[in-house]
Write a protein that holds these residues in place. Structure first.
Motif, PDB file in Angstrom:
ATOM      1  N   MET A   1       0.946  -1.307   0.071  1.00 56.64           N
ATOM      2  CA  MET A   1      -0.066   0.003  -0.063  1.00 56.64           C
ATOM      3  C   MET A   1       0.865   1.109   0.009  1.00 56.64           C
ATOM      4  O   MET A   1       1.905   1.313   0.537  1.00 56.64           O
ATOM      5  N   GLU A  49      -8.804  -2.617   0.546  1.00 55.14           N
ATOM      6  CA  GLU A  49      -8.103  -1.903  -0.520  1.00 55.14           C
ATOM      7  C   GLU A  49      -8.845  -1.586  -1.778  1.00 55.14           C
ATOM      8  O   GLU A  49      -8.820  -0.421  -2.334  1.00 55.14           O
ATOM      9  N   ARG A  74      -9.134   2.080   4.132  1.00 58.20           N
ATOM     10  CA  ARG A  74      -7.749   2.013   4.471  1.00 58.20           C
ATOM     11  C   ARG A  74      -7.277   1.579   5.849  1.00 58.20           C
ATOM     12  O   ARG A  74      -6.360   1.041   6.142  1.00 58.20           O
TER      13      ARG A  74
END
Length: 92
Positions: A1, A49, A74
């Motif tokens: 991420m 995500e 998130r």
């Protein structure tokens, strides 16, 4: 991420709310003797995500009580990563 900077206080609050929600659910699961395996955790991370990405790219307004912001998703994904990391460390 990617590490995306928080744009304002509301996104920071959403992120923290999402993170804390998963951690609370994890504690409740432990009290009942439940746990997710690694495959389930990874699946959930990908789903959170994906939801965050869709929310960021969407030009539609957020409507409804169950629709959450990208920051909230998130936060949940990061909490799930934390749980996965902790679970892996406990097996080593």
């Amino acid at each position: 991420m990617q590490n995306t900077p928080m744009r304002n206080e509301s996104t920071d609050q959403d992120y923290k709310s999402g993170f804390m929600r998963v951690m609370w659910l994890s504690e409740q699961a432990k009290l009942h003797g439940w746990r997710l395996n690694e495959r389930q955790l990874i699946h959930e991370i990908v789903q959170r995500e994906r939801a965050a990405h869709i929310r960021e790219k969407s030009s539609l307004p957020i409507i409804g009580s169950e629709v959450r912001s990208a920051a909230w998703n998130r936060g949940q994904a990061d909490a799930l990563r934390t749980l996965l990391r902790t679970q892996r460390e406990s097996y080593d």
